[in-house]
Design a protein around this motif. Structure first.
Motif, PDB file in Angstrom:
ATOM      1  N   ALA A  37       0.825  -1.315  -0.055  1.00 60.40           N
ATOM      2  CA  ALA A  37       0.008  -0.056  -0.045  1.00 60.40           C
ATOM      3  C   ALA A  37       0.691   1.331  -0.079  1.00 60.40           C
ATOM      4  CB  ALA A  37      -0.811   0.182   1.326  1.00 60.40           C
ATOM      5  N   GLY A  38       0.452   2.146  -0.681  1.00 59.55           N
ATOM      6  CA  GLY A  38       1.332   3.630  -0.743  1.00 59.55           C
ATOM      7  C   GLY A  38       1.090   4.247  -1.920  1.00 59.55           C
ATOM      8  N   THR A  39       2.052   5.209  -2.420  1.00 61.38           N
ATOM      9  CA  THR A  39       1.919   5.979  -3.464  1.00 61.38           C
ATOM     10  C   THR A  39       3.382   5.921  -4.117  1.00 61.38           C
ATOM     11  OG1 THR A  39       0.693   7.848  -2.339  1.00 61.38           O
ATOM     12  CG2 THR A  39       1.706   8.640  -4.403  1.00 61.38           C
ATOM     13  N   TYR A  40       3.141   5.783  -5.870  1.00 60.60           N
ATOM     14  CA  TYR A  40       4.309   5.363  -6.567  1.00 60.60           C
ATOM     15  C   TYR A  40       4.155   6.223  -7.819  1.00 60.60           C
ATOM     16  CZ  TYR A  40       4.243   1.312  -3.342  1.00 60.60           C
ATOM     17  OH  TYR A  40       4.507   0.599  -2.151  1.00 60.60           O
ATOM     18  N   THR A  41       5.066   6.106  -8.926  1.00 62.79           N
ATOM     19  CA  THR A  41       4.820   6.767 -10.113  1.00 62.79           C
ATOM     20  C   THR A  41       4.842   5.411 -11.001  1.00 62.79           C
ATOM     21  OG1 THR A  41       7.115   7.287 -10.139  1.00 62.79           O
ATOM     22  CG2 THR A  41       5.483   9.121  -9.558  1.00 62.79           C
ATOM     23  N   LEU A  42       4.064   5.722 -12.085  1.00 61.98           N
ATOM     24  CA  LEU A  42       4.309   4.610 -13.168  1.00 61.98           C
ATOM     25  C   LEU A  42       4.948   5.309 -14.304  1.00 61.98           C
ATOM     26  CD1 LEU A  42       0.415   3.430 -12.916  1.00 61.98           C
ATOM     27  CD2 LEU A  42       2.402   2.371 -11.970  1.00 61.98           C
ATOM     28  N   TRP A  43       5.752   4.273 -14.790  1.00 64.56           N
ATOM     29  CA  TRP A  43       6.615   4.880 -16.175  1.00 64.56           C
ATOM     30  C   TRP A  43       6.474   3.504 -17.080  1.00 64.56           C
ATOM     31  CZ3 TRP A  43       8.962   9.646 -15.838  1.00 64.56           C
ATOM     32  CH2 TRP A  43       9.062  10.078 -14.289  1.00 64.56           C
ATOM     33  N   THR A  44       6.634   3.775 -18.301  1.00 64.20           N
ATOM     34  CA  THR A  44       6.461   2.650 -19.118  1.00 64.20           C
ATOM     35  C   THR A  44       7.714   2.695 -20.215  1.00 64.20           C
ATOM     36  OG1 THR A  44       4.953   3.993 -20.393  1.00 64.20           O
ATOM     37  CG2 THR A  44       3.994   2.075 -19.095  1.00 64.20           C
ATOM     38  N   VAL A  45       8.066   1.400 -20.747  1.00 62.20           N
ATOM     39  CA  VAL A  45       9.024   1.402 -21.851  1.00 62.20           C
ATOM     40  C   VAL A  45       8.393   0.795 -23.096  1.00 62.20           C
ATOM     41  CG1 VAL A  45      11.370   0.556 -22.374  1.00 62.20           C
ATOM     42  CG2 VAL A  45      10.888   1.348 -19.967  1.00 62.20           C
ATOM     43  N   PRO A  46       8.134   1.592 -24.207  1.00 58.04           N
ATOM     44  CA  PRO A  46       7.733   0.568 -25.463  1.00 58.04           C
ATOM     45  C   PRO A  46       8.907   0.051 -26.017  1.00 58.04           C
ATOM     46  CG  PRO A  46       7.312   3.028 -25.260  1.00 58.04           C
ATOM     47  CD  PRO A  46       8.094   2.839 -24.287  1.00 58.04           C
ATOM     48  N   ARG A  47       8.662  -1.113 -26.546  1.00 56.01           N
ATOM     49  CA  ARG A  47       9.810  -1.798 -27.231  1.00 56.01           C
ATOM     50  C   ARG A  47       9.359  -1.986 -28.849  1.00 56.01           C
ATOM     51  NH1 ARG A  47      13.688  -1.715 -23.447  1.00 56.01           N
ATOM     52  NH2 ARG A  47      12.784  -2.615 -21.289  1.00 56.01           N
ATOM     53  N   LYS A  48      10.665  -2.193 -29.368  1.00 55.40           N
ATOM     54  CA  LYS A  48      10.481  -1.964 -30.961  1.00 55.40           C
ATOM     55  C   LYS A  48       9.898  -3.064 -31.263  1.00 55.40           C
ATOM     56  CE  LYS A  48      13.141  -0.515 -34.932  1.00 55.40           C
ATOM     57  NZ  LYS A  48      14.319   0.096 -35.382  1.00 55.40           N
ATOM     58  N   ASP A  49      10.083  -4.340 -30.477  1.00 55.65           N
ATOM     59  CA  ASP A  49       9.363  -5.511 -30.971  1.00 55.65           C
ATOM     60  C   ASP A  49       7.964  -5.685 -30.535  1.00 55.65           C
ATOM     61  OD1 ASP A  49       9.199  -5.987 -28.096  1.00 55.65           O
ATOM     62  OD2 ASP A  49      10.807  -7.602 -27.912  1.00 55.65           O
ATOM     63  N   GLY A  50       7.194  -4.467 -30.290  1.00 54.73           N
ATOM     64  CA  GLY A  50       5.921  -4.610 -30.017  1.00 54.73           C
ATOM     65  C   GLY A  50       5.611  -4.744 -28.373  1.00 54.73           C
ATOM     66  N   HIS A  51       6.455  -5.061 -27.339  1.00 53.02           N
ATOM     67  CA  HIS A  51       6.259  -5.234 -26.418  1.00 53.02           C
ATOM     68  C   HIS A  51       6.453  -3.952 -25.535  1.00 53.02           C
ATOM     69  CE1 HIS A  51       7.121  -9.553 -27.608  1.00 53.02           C
ATOM     70  NE2 HIS A  51       6.406  -9.694 -26.647  1.00 53.02           N
ATOM     71  N   ALA A  52       6.019  -3.987 -24.214  1.00 59.08           N
ATOM     72  CA  ALA A  52       6.308  -2.863 -23.296  1.00 59.08           C
ATOM     73  C   ALA A  52       6.224  -3.423 -21.958  1.00 59.08           C
ATOM     74  CB  ALA A  52       4.872  -1.991 -23.626  1.00 59.08           C
ATOM     75  N   ASP A  53       6.942  -2.555 -21.009  1.00 61.88           N
ATOM     76  CA  ASP A  53       7.501  -2.787 -19.784  1.00 61.88           C
ATOM     77  C   ASP A  53       6.643  -1.795 -19.086  1.00 61.88           C
ATOM     78  OD1 ASP A  53       9.048  -5.107 -20.097  1.00 61.88           O
ATOM     79  OD2 ASP A  53      10.978  -3.759 -20.430  1.00 61.88           O
ATOM     80  N   LEU A  54       6.136  -1.905 -17.817  1.00 59.48           N
ATOM     81  CA  LEU A  54       5.741  -1.259 -16.673  1.00 59.48           C
ATOM     82  C   LEU A  54       6.684  -1.088 -15.476  1.00 59.48           C
ATOM     83  CD1 LEU A  54       3.224   0.601 -15.646  1.00 59.48           C
ATOM     84  CD2 LEU A  54       2.568  -1.456 -14.407  1.00 59.48           C
ATOM     85  N   ILE A  55       6.908   0.178 -15.142  1.00 56.24           N
ATOM     86  CA  ILE A  55       7.931   0.431 -13.942  1.00 56.24           C
ATOM     87  C   ILE A  55       6.939   1.086 -13.061  1.00 56.24           C
ATOM     88  CG2 ILE A  55       9.992   1.485 -13.215  1.00 56.24           C
ATOM     89  CD1 ILE A  55      11.002   1.643 -16.212  1.00 56.24           C
ATOM     90  N   VAL A  56       7.145   0.308 -11.694  1.00 55.63           N
ATOM     91  CA  VAL A  56       6.548   0.791 -10.605  1.00 55.63           C
ATOM     92  C   VAL A  56       7.793   1.603  -9.770  1.00 55.63           C
ATOM     93  CG1 VAL A  56       5.371   0.853  -8.479  1.00 55.63           C
ATOM     94  CG2 VAL A  56       4.920  -0.667 -10.517  1.00 55.63           C
ATOM     95  N   ASN A  57       7.701   2.763  -9.465  1.00 55.64           N
ATOM     96  CA  ASN A  57       8.923   3.651  -8.878  1.00 55.64           C
ATOM     97  C   ASN A  57       8.354   4.200  -7.366  1.00 55.64           C
ATOM     98  OD1 ASN A  57      10.455   6.232  -8.471  1.00 55.64           O
ATOM     99  ND2 ASN A  57      11.626   5.123 -10.243  1.00 55.64           N
ATOM    100  N   LYS A  58       9.236   4.182  -6.375  1.00 54.17           N
ATOM    101  CA  LYS A  58       9.010   4.605  -5.132  1.00 54.17           C
ATOM    102  C   LYS A  58       8.970   6.029  -5.146  1.00 54.17           C
ATOM    103  CE  LYS A  58      11.866   1.665  -3.654  1.00 54.17           C
ATOM    104  NZ  LYS A  58      12.942   1.187  -2.963  1.00 54.17           N
ATOM    105  N   GLN A  59       9.435   6.821  -5.891  1.00 47.69           N
ATOM    106  CA  GLN A  59       9.372   8.287  -5.951  1.00 47.69           C
ATOM    107  C   GLN A  59       8.242   8.750  -6.550  1.00 47.69           C
ATOM    108  OE1 GLN A  59      12.324  10.151  -8.497  1.00 47.69           O
ATOM    109  NE2 GLN A  59      12.327  11.942  -7.497  1.00 47.69           N
ATOM    110  N   PHE A  60       7.721   9.991  -5.924  1.00 49.18           N
ATOM    111  CA  PHE A  60       6.142  10.737  -6.203  1.00 49.18           C
ATOM    112  C   PHE A  60       6.549  11.934  -6.089  1.00 49.18           C
ATOM    113  CE2 PHE A  60       5.538   9.063  -2.056  1.00 49.18           C
ATOM    114  CZ  PHE A  60       4.886  10.023  -1.431  1.00 49.18           C
ATOM    115  N   GLY A  61       5.624  12.616  -6.693  1.00 50.97           N
ATOM    116  CA  GLY A  61       5.368  14.280  -6.656  1.00 50.97           C
ATOM    117  C   GLY A  61       6.237  14.882  -7.489  1.00 50.97           C
ATOM    118  N   GLN A  62       6.899  14.203  -8.366  1.00 51.21           N
ATOM    119  CA  GLN A  62       7.860  14.846  -9.441  1.00 51.21           C
ATOM    120  C   GLN A  62       7.506  15.217 -10.736  1.00 51.21           C
ATOM    121  OE1 GLN A  62       8.081  11.640  -8.711  1.00 51.21           O
ATOM    122  NE2 GLN A  62       9.206  10.378 -10.126  1.00 51.21           N
TER     123      GLN A  62
END
Length: 152
Positions: free
Chosen positions: A69-94
């Motif tokens: 439980a908490g607050t996070y930021t979400l980031w994504t990385v689109p891939r040239k092969d058509g895939h994508a990754d989701l990143i959950v980051n502990k820093q927030f408010g930026q």
């Protein structure tokens, strides 16, 4: 100056967990998105302007990753092969260009699909699918990225 991308908040409840995602909603405006607006193999702020914030009230798994439980930021990385990754980051408010890889909680692959019709305004939603399950959905233009949610 007026921002082109409005802020929005997606909210949902799954079981005992409440979810809130605060994010900027850029418009496609006829642009090629993947590979240009969203460069391949680079971290994207998952929206526009300030970093996209995920707030959850109970522990979950997101794409198989344990997220307390908490607050996070979400980031994504689109891939040239058509895939994508989701990143959950502990820093927030930026601002959305202030990504600090050292603050990552983790990274998971997203399921990749297509929208039924072009989505003009970037949209994040959380779709409940039962008493403890749901799906995080990211849609824009022709793409639809998803990650399963399980409330622990």
């Amino acid at each position: 100056l007026k921002q082109l991308s409005v802020r929005d908040t997606a909210r949902a409840t799954i079981g005992a967990a409440t979810f809130s995602v605060d994010y900027g909603r850029p418009l496609a405006r006829g642009r090629e998105l993947l590979g240009t607006i969203l460069p391949f193999d680079e971290v994207w702020r998952t929206g526009a302007n300030a970093a996209t914030q995920l707030m959850i009230s109970a522990p979950i798994t997101l794409g198989g990753m344990r997220v307390p439980a908490g607050t996070y930021t979400l980031w994504t990385v689109p891939r040239k092969d058509g895939h994508a990754d989701l990143i959950v980051n502990k820093q927030f408010g930026q601002w959305g260009t202030s990504y600090d890889e050292k603050q990552n909680l983790g990274r998971v692959p997203l399921s990749v699909g297509a929208t039924k019709s072009l989505v003009e305004e970037f949209t994040i939603s959380i779709e409940p699918a039962g008493p403890r399950k749901g799906t995080l959905v990211l849609e824009w233009g022709p793409f639809r990225w998803t990650a399963p949610i399980v409330v622990m």
